[in-house]
Design an enzyme around this catalytic site. Structure first.
Site, mmCIF file in Angstrom:
data_model
loop_
_atom_site.group_PDB
_atom_site.id
_atom_site.type_symbol
_atom_site.label_atom_id
_atom_site.label_comp_id
_atom_site.label_asym_id
_atom_site.label_seq_id
_atom_site.Cartn_x
_atom_site.Cartn_y
_atom_site.Cartn_z
ATOM 1 C CB CYS A 50 1.267 7.378 -13.572
ATOM 2 S SG CYS A 50 -0.089 6.654 -14.467
ATOM 3 C CG HIS A 91 4.390 4.164 -12.912
ATOM 4 N ND1 HIS A 91 5.041 3.049 -13.345
ATOM 5 C CD2 HIS A 91 4.870 5.192 -13.676
ATOM 6 C CE1 HIS A 91 5.870 3.367 -14.330
ATOM 7 N NE2 HIS A 91 5.788 4.665 -14.545
#
Ligand SMILES: NC(=O)C1=CN([C@@H]2O[C@H](COP(=O)(O)OP(=O)(O)OC[C@H]3O[C@@H](n4cnc5c(N)ncnc54)[C@H](O)[C@@H]3O)[C@@H](O)[C@H]2O)C=CC1
Ligand SMILES: CC(=O)C(=O)O
Length: 314
Positions: free
Chosen positions: A126, A179
């Site tokens: 991400c 992430h």
């Protein structure tokens, strides 16, 4: 009264994109939902299925599909594309080459056709894809964000909520960083109404809080789900809906999401999960925290991993 329809385009309507569409619909977050996918037949199926669901909602929602290039009127473009599922033992970083290639095709054609909304990236890895979208788009950094560690933060809060028997909304604890595997909870700022989380935990359970075990549990949580059902979808769909709601309402709420840093935390030119205030124009400010010494080291490690992977972008 503002009568302009709020429009969200979801690009990639597989597990995550379709679930995000359903969450946006059920939470009444926008008036128009535009779905885009390579698989035209399935996307048309989703459009009709969601239109049936929308019939049960009090407000009106238009659901449609169109080419991604028809995006000049879109407020938020959610990127949920993928080149295929992870194989056992792979991490989110293993998706980099395949997802980056897809994004490299999509974003320039959207920009050439007048996109000037907010990009919200869920596609993994991400943070790296968020940076790539920012670079490809040329948009101000305020308009390019990733879901980042908000889902991980939600997982941390919900786990603590269960142990403490206190609603997750009353627990001020969060994750920073990638992430991915280098994320970490910021224990130095974790509390329940100012009471340090370790004290609250000890009082409630009679046991000291095992910080490392809890951090590890949250870090692995996505894979606990993935290994059972081959994807995670509803949690990230809720995250996407929550971020869109905070943007559309101009809430000025600070969520830990992936943002482009430009000097904050002593870092430049990277996308990473930090608390950011959301308004209708996107990120209005990034909140800089005084981290403890070990947290600074963890943050810098996360930055180094993200930067090393940005260098691998095709
Ligand atoms: N940020 C987070 O917390 C989470 C991120 N993810 C990530 O979200 C991404 C999507 O996951 P899933 O939905 O499970 O994958 P999926 O494979 O079910 O769906 C991906 C969709 O993208 C479409 N697609 C591929 N190339 C495209 C293109 N050029 N234009 C339009 N559509 C295109 C495919 O046809 C497919 O329908 C993955 O990268 C996954 O790792 C998943 C869960 C949580
Ligand atoms: C798959 C993924 O990134 C997650 O559920 O955290």
């Amino acid at each position: 009264m503002n009568t302009k329809a709020r429009k969200v385009m979801i690009i990639g309507t597989g597990n995550v994109g379709a679930s995000a569409a359903y969450a946006l619909l059920n939470q009444n977050i926008c008036e128009e939902l535009i779905l885009v996918d390579l698989n035209q037949q399935r996307v048309e199926g989703h459009v009709q299925d969601l239109a049936d669901a929308a019939a049960y909602m009090p407000g009106m929602m238009t659901i449609s599909t169109r080419p991604v290039e028809e995006c000049a009127d879109i407020d938020i473009a959610v990127i949920t594309v993928s080149g295929g599922p992870l194989q056992p033992g792979q991490t989110r970083l293993d998706e980099l080459t395949s997802t980056a290639r897809i994004v490299k095709n999509i974003v320039p054609s959207m920009m050439a056709n007048g996109f000037n909304g907010i990009f919200l990236v869920a596609t993994n890895p991400c943070d790296i894809i968020t940076w790539q979208v920012w670079q490809l788009s040329g948009l101000p950094r305020s308009q390019v964000i990733g879901t980042g560690v908000w889902l991980d933060t939600t997982r941390l809060r919900r786990t603590l909520a269960q142990a403490l028997d206190i609603g997750a909304q009353s627990i001020d604890a969060f994750i920073l960083g990638e992430h991915g595997d280098t994320q970490f909870p910021v224990w130095s700022h974790s509390s329940v109404y100012g009471s340090p989380i370790a004290d609250v935990y000890l009082r409630k359970t009679g046991q000291p809080l095992d910080f490392d075990a809890l951090a590890d549990k949250v870090r692995r949580h996505g894979f606990e789900i993935y290994n059972r059902k081959g994807c995670t979808e509803y949690g990230i769909a809720g995250t996407i809906a929550e971020i869109c709601r905070n943007i559309f309402t101009g809430s000025h709420r600070a969520l830990a999401i992936s943002c482009i840093l430009d000097g904050e935390y002593g870092v430049q030119d990277v996308a990473i999960g930090v608390p950011a205030v959301l308004t209708q124009s996107g990120v209005q400010q990034i909140i800089e925290l005084q981290l403890a010494g070990d947290e600074v080291a963890k943050f810098n490690h996360s930055v180094a991993v993200i930067k090393a992977n940005i260098a691998r972008l095709p």
